[in-house]
Motif scaffolding. Structure first.
Motif, short mmCIF file in Angstrom:
data_model
loop_
_atom_site.label_atom_id
_atom_site.label_comp_id
_atom_site.label_asym_id
_atom_site.label_seq_id
_atom_site.Cartn_x
_atom_site.Cartn_y
_atom_site.Cartn_z
N TRP A 97 42.24 26.34 42.44
CA TRP A 97 42.46 26.83 43.83
C TRP A 97 43.75 27.32 44.25
N TYR A 98 45.03 26.65 43.53
CA TYR A 98 46.29 27.19 43.71
C TYR A 98 46.27 28.68 43.23
N GLY A 99 45.71 28.92 42.12
CA GLY A 99 45.84 30.25 41.50
C GLY A 99 45.16 31.43 42.40
N GLU A 100 44.16 30.90 43.30
CA GLU A 100 43.57 31.92 44.05
C GLU A 100 44.38 32.33 45.30
N PRO B 3 44.43 30.64 53.12
CA PRO B 3 45.72 30.69 54.03
C PRO B 3 45.91 29.39 54.68
N ASP B 4 45.25 28.76 55.38
CA ASP B 4 45.61 27.54 56.04
C ASP B 4 46.14 26.35 55.22
N PRO C 292 35.85 29.36 46.77
CA PRO C 292 35.38 29.56 45.53
C PRO C 292 35.39 28.42 44.67
N SER C 293 36.66 27.90 44.44
CA SER C 293 36.52 26.79 43.65
C SER C 293 37.17 25.26 43.85
#
Lengths: 201, 201
Positions: free
Chosen positions: A41-44, A50-51, A190-191
């Motif tokens: 999720w870091y990559g997204e 945003p939060d 998503p992840s």
């Protein structure tokens, strides 16, 4: 000021595997690359989260365990300045828990790693002093988070739950006395699923 | 047909404590009444949890472990017809896993408890036959759910996560090989967070 904790875990609560090395910062329980999968999720990035990105970046001081800082064990017998390259994403003081003294390590972009040898409460005191009115982030890993939870020093727990199980490793809540929490938020992306709780006293 | 599993757990993954008795169906690890606390969301009913109640009730056959059915251990040496009074909420066949044979137990409202002594796959076969095109619910407890997860027989996992930790008891995913899941949904309600996953093969 609020003391928050962000931790990315598997659905069965693991934040890292055993036997961490420089090549495998998240240990070997999940096989090669599972740490990347955990943190996909870091990559997204900010667009999807945003939060979460905003919240992580608003802390004015950070605390982390030595294993989160790096794979060096025992005395600091070789150069190590963290996993994050020359300019770590913290842009402020980071207090690293260790049993082995070391001079502060300034980095580009305003991050300085300070090495605290007198325990979790001392690290929290130093973080409070550094943060002023700003927030403090207990940044991991799970062993460090568990110590701070057990000590009643975390106000808000932000779990990022990846959709797989690991079955072995370093587990959130291990050794922590029962906690009561207040649900603040739950959201699927998503992840990862973001869960946010206030820790009740 | 889809095989679903609904399980209410603490944030650290426990579905029951140890040492279940008739007086304490969820065991004693969380103290008296903690099972009620875990399942507080049932009391909030359909209004707060319309999807979850609908989904639980659409199954045409149910499977549960013996400890979920009751506190009797060993042979069926005393009358026991479940925790749910004369008219259980299942309104269909419920296959109870046990090592001790017993005649089927019909109840008011269409529920019949069938006692299956030849293992989890046999119980699933009987549930499939009974459900026809309808859904099958593996209804708990965690030990039973773990066996079905390990056998790859669950399609959808619906976790209802209560905002506290227990630190001991019977834990979801214990002994289950690593699983990959697909996130379907996450939602906070007043007393529980609903997480829904598809189990990937």
């Amino acid at each position: 000021m609020t003391v928050t904790c962000d931790l990315t875990i598997t659905l069965d609560g693991y934040a890292a595997g055993h036997r961490q090395t420089e090549q495998r910062p998240f240990g070997d329980d999940g096989g090669d690359g599972w740490g990347d999968r955990l943190h996909a999720w870091y990559g997204e990035g900010r667009e999807e989260h945003p939060d979460e990105f905003d919240r992580m970046l608003t802390a004015k001081a950070f605390i982390m365990g030595r294993n989160m800082f790096g794979p060096v064990r025992g005395p600091w017998d070789r150069p190590w300045t963290g996993w994050w390259g020359d300019e770590p994403p913290y842009h402020g003081p980071v207090f690293v828990l260790t049993h082995h003294p070391r001079e502060p390590q300034p980095m580009a972009g305003g991050t300085t790693f300070h090495f605290v040898t007198d325990g979790i409460e001392a690290a929290m005191d130093r973080a409070r002093e550094a943060a002023g009115d700003g927030g403090i982030s207990v940044h991991g890993g799970a062993t460090t988070v568990n110590q701070y939870l057990a000590a009643g020093l975390i106000d808000e727990l932000r779990l990022h739950v990846a959709p797989f199980t690991l079955g072995a490793g370093v587990r959130l809540f291990d050794g922590v006395p029962p906690l009561n929490l207040e649900q603040l938020d739950a959201r699927s992306t998503p992840s990862v699923t973001h869960l946010r709780y206030r820790v009740l006293r």
